[in-house]
Scaffold this motif. Structure first.
Motif, PDB file in Angstrom:
ATOM      1  N   LYS A  58       0.593  -1.290  -0.057  1.00  0.00           N
ATOM      2  CA  LYS A  58      -0.241  -0.138  -0.206  1.00  0.00           C
ATOM      3  C   LYS A  58       0.960   1.176  -0.395  1.00  0.00           C
ATOM      4  N   LYS A  60       0.996   4.277  -2.794  1.00  0.00           N
ATOM      5  CA  LYS A  60       0.347   5.756  -1.960  1.00  0.00           C
ATOM      6  C   LYS A  60       2.033   5.906  -3.101  1.00  0.00           C
ATOM      7  N   GLY A 119      -7.153   6.708   3.929  1.00  0.00           N
ATOM      8  CA  GLY A 119      -7.659   5.544   3.030  1.00  0.00           C
ATOM      9  C   GLY A 119      -9.031   5.689   2.379  1.00  0.00           C
ATOM     10  N   ARG A 123     -12.343   5.394   1.165  1.00  0.00           N
ATOM     11  CA  ARG A 123     -12.948   4.589  -0.107  1.00  0.00           C
ATOM     12  C   ARG A 123     -14.578   5.196  -0.251  1.00  0.00           C
ATOM     13  N   LYS A 163      -8.028   6.080  -4.485  1.00  0.00           N
ATOM     14  CA  LYS A 163      -8.780   7.539  -3.558  1.00  0.00           C
ATOM     15  C   LYS A 163     -10.150   7.580  -3.795  1.00  0.00           C
TER      16      LYS A 163
END
Length: 236
Positions: A4, A8, A201, A203, A222
């Motif tokens: 992750k 990112k 984070g 969602r 995102k």
């Protein structure tokens, strides 16, 4: 966790590079042929219009839309047929056209928006998207790229927010306009419901939509979703 973090970092790096390229492109004249005096005269006639900010923050709006062009690699790709849903003033369409692509927009009936896209000599279909209702015929297809930035037609976060049924109908109907390998690139406004999360984070969509879009081959960053080969996913 490591995966992750790497994802990112790649996302932030790509965004910063696209923004850098966008600023340079605007500075070098990507939008230099826009009739700014004509835009100003239209602005005077629509003093209280909610989208007047796209004129009042003109340079910012140009950079933002140029950034979208570079994020999608339109500066390097072969000429594409592009369908942009919710085209607004049409700065994205205009920039794509300057890069050699063939864009067509769609937006709701609105005198100000229509006057601006007419001034910019852009092709646009005037239509209000309604849940469970097919889109009108769109000239210029089938399309290699279908975009929507900060979608409003789906009522995300408001009464009447689209659910799974509305999205399935919309995507199936939209597939009529997709060329083989068509890339779908949507940036959502924040939905509400189980599974959604704002901020770090993020969602953007509820669980059922999250599963549905992933079943089509979607990737999320995102609030942005891409489906690399949407026709193949929709046939599955």
């Amino acid at each position: 966790m490591f995966k992750k973090m790497v994802g990112k970092l790649k996302s932030v790096t790509k965004k910063n590079l696209s923004r850098f390229k966008a600023r340079n492109a605007v500075r070098k004249g990507l939008f230099k042929d826009i009739d700014r005096d004509g835009l100003t005269e239209l602005r005077k006639k629509h003093e209280n219009h909610p989208t007047r900010k796209y004129h009042d923050k003109f340079e910012h709006s140009l950079i933002r839309n140029a950034e979208r062009l570079f994020t999608l690699g339109l500066d390097k790709s072969k000429p594409l047929r592009i369908f942009d849903i919710g085209s607004g003033f049409g700065y994205f369409l205009y920039g794509a056209k300057q890069m050699g692509h063939k864009p067509v927009g769609l937006d709701l009936p609105d005198d100000y928006l229509t006057a601006v896209t007419t001034l910019l000599d852009l092709q646009k279909v005037v239509h209000r998207i309604e849940p469970g209702q097919p889109l009108p015929e769109i000239p210029g297809g089938p399309f290699d790229l279908i975009t929507a930035f900060a979608t409003c037609f789906d009522n995300a976060g408001f009464p009447g927010q689209w659910g799974l049924g509305q999205w399935k109908f919309f995507m199936k109907d939209l597939s009529r306009f997709m060329a083989p390998g068509c890339l779908v690139h949507f940036k959502f406004n924040q939905y509400s419901g189980p599974g959604t999360k704002s901020g770090i984070g993020c969602r953007t969509v509820p669980d059922d939509l999250w599963d549905y879009f992933h079943s089509l081959g979607a990737h999320f960053d995102k609030r942005t979703m891409q489906i690399p080969d949407a026709p193949a996913g929709l046939k599955g």
